[in-house]
Write an enzyme that holds these catalytic residues in place. Structure first.
Site, PDB file in Angstrom:
ATOM      1  N   PHE A 141       0.858  -1.189   0.000  1.00 27.25           N
ATOM      2  CA  PHE A 141       0.000   0.000   0.000  1.00 27.25           C
ATOM      3  C   PHE A 141       0.890   1.233   0.000  1.00 27.25           C
ATOM      4  CE2 PHE A 141      -2.302   3.611   1.560  1.00 27.25           C
ATOM      5  CZ  PHE A 141      -3.472   3.534   0.830  1.00 27.25           C
ATOM      6  N   ASP A 226       9.122   2.922   2.128  1.00 27.25           N
ATOM      7  CA  ASP A 226       7.937   3.741   2.399  1.00 27.25           C
ATOM      8  C   ASP A 226       7.613   3.582   3.880  1.00 27.25           C
ATOM      9  OD1 ASP A 226       5.434   4.778   2.818  1.00 27.25           O
ATOM     10  OD2 ASP A 226       4.513   3.887   1.036  1.00 27.25           O
ATOM     11  N   LYS A 255       2.385  11.178   7.211  1.00 28.32           N
ATOM     12  CA  LYS A 255       1.496  10.938   8.363  1.00 28.32           C
ATOM     13  C   LYS A 255       1.931  11.655   9.653  1.00 28.32           C
ATOM     14  CE  LYS A 255      -1.258   7.258   6.600  1.00 28.32           C
ATOM     15  NZ  LYS A 255      -0.969   6.052   5.824  1.00 28.32           N
TER      16      LYS A 255
HETATM   17  C1  LIG Z   1      -1.124   6.125   4.279  1.00 25.83           C
HETATM   18  C2  LIG Z   1      -0.004   5.609   3.487  1.00 25.83           C
HETATM   19  C3  LIG Z   1       0.370   6.223   2.263  1.00 25.83           C
HETATM   20  C4  LIG Z   1      -0.415   7.331   1.645  1.00 25.83           C
HETATM   21  O1  LIG Z   1      -0.476   8.473   2.430  1.00 25.83           O
HETATM   22  P1  LIG Z   1      -1.609   9.577   2.121  1.00 25.83           P
HETATM   23  O2  LIG Z   1      -1.229  10.710   3.018  1.00 25.83           O
HETATM   24  O3  LIG Z   1      -2.926   8.941   2.494  1.00 25.83           O
HETATM   25  O4  LIG Z   1      -1.532   9.900   0.689  1.00 25.83           O
HETATM   26  C5  LIG Z   1       1.491   5.736   1.611  1.00 25.83           C
HETATM   27  N1  LIG Z   1       2.185   4.694   2.095  1.00 25.83           N
HETATM   28  C6  LIG Z   1       1.845   4.074   3.246  1.00 25.83           C
HETATM   29  C7  LIG Z   1       2.674   2.936   3.730  1.00 25.83           C
HETATM   30  C8  LIG Z   1       0.722   4.493   3.979  1.00 25.83           C
HETATM   31  O5  LIG Z   1       0.361   3.848   5.087  1.00 25.83           O
END
Ligand SMILES: *Cc1c(COP(=O)(O)O)cnc(C)c1O
Length: 399
Positions: A141, A226, A255
């Protein structure tokens, strides 16, 4: 009609139906707690997907934003502002990288890392024009843009949104050999979550991260983590990669960098990689703006000063021990790292969502991820006693 019902009806009538929220309407929050419009208090065990690691409305972060609002708003990057440099300096120090590129959302930061990897492949590695490949994992994700959902393996995320950006290859997660075999002369990067959050808190076997680090180094491929969800102390270290000898070439963050108050994301890399970006090649109207910079700086200071990494490590162990001690025959597995915890139910226990409804009655907000798994990821400022009673409530719900 109750206020809860009225508000949910408004959301349903006017909002796009791209979410399926639990039927709770929140109107106030503080620390690990949130309150609904009827005045009921809940322990927030989602923390906005780990965007609220510092706790809701942390006084220092709120103050930093308020102070900033009184003096300077948006400038754009056409000019310098007096806040961004200090923020990026702190972010680089905290992550141990030489340079940072500020964006707003996690998805934008991931997109930024993809552009960075491709340019690096053409300009530094010598990959022929338009041949660069990026390897990603099954059940990844990374966000919701068209390019990103194009490399997803979840049909809910990608169905009927094509045609998609080419240039991605998919390998199984937690399989360094598969990565090794998928790499070609045209591979620019391996993009991976050190722990797959949305997939249901999938923690790889010990050694996986250091092994993919070795493979990428040997083959001259950028390792890009990520850590939008796993970063900033959530897993008991500043970043999840720090559990092993696995420093990436590119680190994607978001985040919790915004402390739950403002969208702040970024990409970290050392100078020789980052410098493939030249003026005009990338940007964002809001990225690195004064509010984002003030909030980002304060968010990191809170993580540091309150030692939230150590706290997450300690409380995570304690909480997972308590969940395992429940000993429910319905539980298949309790897993996690720090305060990123998942409880997976056995097939015969039925889907996770009804358990989430029961948890609401117990004053706990937690979300099912995939049919059989409930994620528990409270703000890292939560008290040990509060977590103990949450484990008790979870035990009652499972009984
Ligand atoms: C939430 C998330 C994203 C995307 O972040 P947004 O601020 O919602 O665009 C990307 N990678 C990971 C691992 C995430 O948990």
């Amino acid at each position: 009609m109750s206020r809860t019902k009225e508000i949910i009806e408004l959301d349903e009538r006017y909002g796009a139906h791209n979410y399926h929220p639990l039927p709770v309407v929140l109107s106030r929050a503080e620390g690990p707690w949130v309150w609904d419009v009827e005045g009921k208090r809940y322990l927030d065990c989602l923390s906005a997907y780990s965007a609220v690691n510092q706790g809701h409305r942390h006084p220092r972060i709120v103050q930093a934003l308020k102070d900033q609002l009184d003096v300077l708003d948006l400038t754009s990057r056409a000019f310098h502002n007096d806040r961004m440099g200090e923020f990026l300096n702190k972010l680089c120090e905290y992550t141990g990288f030489g340079s940072a590129l500020p964006m707003n959302t996690g998805a934008e930061a991931v997109e930024t890392s993809i552009k960075l990897a491709r340019r690096w492949a053409y300009r530094k590695k010598g990959v022929p024009k338009d041949k660069a490949e990026i390897i990603v994992c099954c059940e990844n994700f990374h966000g919701r843009t068209t390019t990103i959902v194009g490399m997803s393996t979840d049909p809910d995320a990608y169905s009927d949104f094509g045609p998609f950006t080419p240039g991605f290859k998919i390998v199984p997660f937690n399989d360094a050999r598969a990565l090794d075999e998928a790499i070609t002369d045209n591979t620019a990067a391996f993009l991976v979550e050190p722990i797959q959050g949305e997939a249901g808190v999938k923690v790889p076997d010990p050694g996986y991260l250091s092994c993919v680090r070795r493979v990428c180094s040997e083959k001259n491929v950028l390792l890009m983590f990520d850590e939008v969800q796993t970063g900033f102390c959530r897993t008991g270290k500043r970043f999840a990669w720090m559990h092993e000898d696995a420093r990436p070439d590119v680190l994607v963050v978001g985040k919790a960098l915004g402390g739950g108050l403002y969208p702040v994301s970024g990409v970290l890399a050392d100078r020789e990689i980052m410098d493939v970006f030249t003026p005009g090649s990338h940007g964002s109207t809001f990225g690195g703006n004064p509010m984002a910079s003030a909030v980002g700086l304060a968010s990191i200071q809170v993580l540091e000063d309150e030692r939230l990494d150590e706290r997450a490590e300690r409380l995570g162990e304690r909480f997972m021990d308590a969940l395992r001690a429940i000993g429910s025959p319905k539980v298949k597995e309790v897993r996690g790292k720090g305060l990123l915890v998942a409880l997976e139910l056995k097939e015969e226990a039925g889907p996770a969502r009804p358990y989430c409804y029961k948890l609401i009655e117990e004053g706990i907000l937690a979300k099912d991820t995939h049919a059989q798994t409930i994620r528990f990821a409270p703000p890292l400022v939560v008290g040990a006693d509060v977590l103990d009673s949450a484990a008790g409530a979870i035990g009652r719900v499972l009984a």
